[in-house]
Scaffold this active site. Structure first.
Site, PDB file in Angstrom:
ATOM      1  N   HIS A  20     -24.454 -97.885  -7.125  1.00  0.00           N
ATOM      2  CA  HIS A  20     -23.831 -98.481  -8.317  1.00  0.00           C
ATOM      3  C   HIS A  20     -22.337 -98.689  -8.092  1.00  0.00           C
ATOM      4  O   HIS A  20     -21.807 -99.792  -8.316  1.00  0.00           O
ATOM      5  CB  HIS A  20     -24.051 -97.553  -9.523  1.00  0.00           C
ATOM      6  CG  HIS A  20     -23.327 -97.986 -10.759  1.00  0.00           C
ATOM      7  ND1 HIS A  20     -23.906 -98.741 -11.740  1.00  0.00           N
ATOM      8  CD2 HIS A  20     -22.046 -97.764 -11.171  1.00  0.00           C
ATOM      9  CE1 HIS A  20     -23.032 -98.977 -12.709  1.00  0.00           C
ATOM     10  NE2 HIS A  20     -21.889 -98.384 -12.383  1.00  0.00           N
ATOM     11  N   GLU A  21     -21.668 -97.634  -7.637  1.00  0.00           N
ATOM     12  CA  GLU A  21     -20.224 -97.725  -7.410  1.00  0.00           C
ATOM     13  C   GLU A  21     -19.907 -98.660  -6.248  1.00  0.00           C
ATOM     14  O   GLU A  21     -18.852 -99.315  -6.232  1.00  0.00           O
ATOM     15  CB  GLU A  21     -19.637 -96.336  -7.142  1.00  0.00           C
ATOM     16  CG  GLU A  21     -19.786 -95.350  -8.293  1.00  0.00           C
ATOM     17  CD  GLU A  21     -19.113 -95.830  -9.582  1.00  0.00           C
ATOM     18  OE1 GLU A  21     -18.180 -96.669  -9.506  1.00  0.00           O
ATOM     19  OE2 GLU A  21     -19.524 -95.374 -10.672  1.00  0.00           O
ATOM     20  N   HIS A  24     -19.314-102.122  -7.483  1.00  0.00           N
ATOM     21  CA  HIS A  24     -17.936-102.326  -7.943  1.00  0.00           C
ATOM     22  C   HIS A  24     -16.988-102.488  -6.751  1.00  0.00           C
ATOM     23  O   HIS A  24     -16.110-103.365  -6.757  1.00  0.00           O
ATOM     24  CB  HIS A  24     -17.474-101.136  -8.785  1.00  0.00           C
ATOM     25  CG  HIS A  24     -18.202-100.972 -10.081  1.00  0.00           C
ATOM     26  ND1 HIS A  24     -18.394-102.007 -10.964  1.00  0.00           N
ATOM     27  CD2 HIS A  24     -18.778 -99.871 -10.654  1.00  0.00           C
ATOM     28  CE1 HIS A  24     -19.050-101.562 -12.036  1.00  0.00           C
ATOM     29  NE2 HIS A  24     -19.295-100.273 -11.859  1.00  0.00           N
TER      30      HIS A  24
END
Length: 347
Positions: A20-21, A24
């Site tokens: 998920h990170e 980003h």
């Protein structure tokens, strides 16, 4: 044996959070935004290293993570800061975390379907005297639609029954290449503890070529997204209680129990069951993070959309205050859920 399952569960959660990170991070780098820190977990740092301008770290509590960008929360004159970038670029960066969750769910799902196939929505048998038999369905019929919902897997039939308890449903099915329709009203079965149609699934799995495997992987991720959204709807409408929610502790226990139950079937089925849990958790995390709740990616996206419509940003101090209050509320809810998970383990 169960300890191994718990360790695998923690590793799986860490992988999902890092992915998920990573969404980003990749989007930020692609838009030339300076990333100061990238870390997994929270609390004191166990170890860290710096590569280029970014410090990568592992924290002592392996739940949660962050991709800390320059100017994300504070004002700065750095031209590569988050707030200096066009609003569309910032939307891409924030949305990339949940998008990567859906991508991970798709990868896991495709691996599972390529390995064992799917259970088709084909009637494998009918319970005598139950609504499905009385409606005229026959063994071998393929159910393709329930009301307005297209059906691709047998599990979608079960899900539809659970989320539409006792409601009549118009069923479209294919028999000998031709479409037919009928109406079924499920009845409550005390042994099953829920409403049922009286349909048995087709035995075994059906495997497909690469193209259809990927297509069914997309359908599977869609299934889990719909499952999560419908569950959230039931939570908001008080059809299920907050005490039924699970946090990190409950998820680790569930994965550990799943590992222990499937370990007797061999490494392949353990792996597939762990991947299936990964599909569910990753899709769930993607959906939850897109909710317009302050402090989450969805809350930040909401402010960015407002900025895009208005042509100017909401005052930073107001936005930060909203996110701060949201995070405090989320932290309080998480504490409640963790204690609730622990309580459920010992009752």
């Amino acid at each position: 044996m169960r300890v191994i399952g718990y360790i695998i569960a923690i590793i799986l959660l860490c992988v999902i959070i890092v992915f998920h990170e990573l969404g980003h991070l990749i989007a930020a780098k692609a838009n030339d935004i300076k990333v100061n820190e990238f870390w997994l977990g929270f609390g004191p740092t166990i170890f860290s290293f710096k590569k280029g301008e970014t410090t990568y770290a592992l924290k002592c509590v392996p739940f949660g993570g962050a991709c800390v960008m320059e100017g994300e929360e504070e004002d700065t004159d750095d031209e590569r800061s988050f707030q200096k970038k066009p609003v569309w670029a910032r939307i891409i960066v924030i949305a990339s975390g949940p998008v990567f969750n859906f991508l991970m769910a798709l990868i896991f799902s495709v691996i599972i379907i390529a390995s064992i196939g799917i259970v088709r929505p084909v009637v494998g048998g009918l319970q005598e005297g139950y609504p499905a038999e009385e409606s005229g369905l026959m063994t071998g019929d393929e159910i393709v639609r329930m009301n307005s919902k297209h059906i691709h897997f047998y599990k979608e039939i079960t899900m539809y029954t659970i989320f539409h308890e006792g409601q009549p449903v118009d069923v479209t099915f294919v028999r000998d290449g031709e479409k037919h329709s009928t109406t079924i009203t499920p009845v409550y079965d005390s042994d099953a503890g829920r409403y049922i149609y009286g349909i048995y699934s087709e035995p075994g799995y059906t495997k497909y070529g690469p193209a259809r495997t990927i297509l069914y992987g997309i359908y599977d991720v869609k299934y889990w997204i719909q499952y999560t959204l419908r569950s959230l709807e039931m939570l908001v409408t008080n059809q299920i209680g907050v005490r039924e929610l699970s946090g990190p502790v409950g998820i680790v226990k569930t994965i550990g129990d799943t590992y222990e139950e499937s370990s007797a079937d061999g490494p392949l089925y353990v792996t597939l069951n762990m991947l299936n849990m990964g599909v569910l958790i990753s899709a769930d995390l993607g959906v939850v993070n897109l909710l317009p709740i302050p402090g989450l990616d969805g809350g930040r996206l909401l402010f960015l959309v407002i900025e895009a419509i208005r042509g100017r940003r909401v005052k930073p101090e107001r936005e930060n205050m909203v996110h701060y209050v949201g995070l405090i509320c989320m932290f309080g809810l998480m504490i409640f859920i963790v204690f609730n998970d622990i309580y459920k383990i010992f009752i």
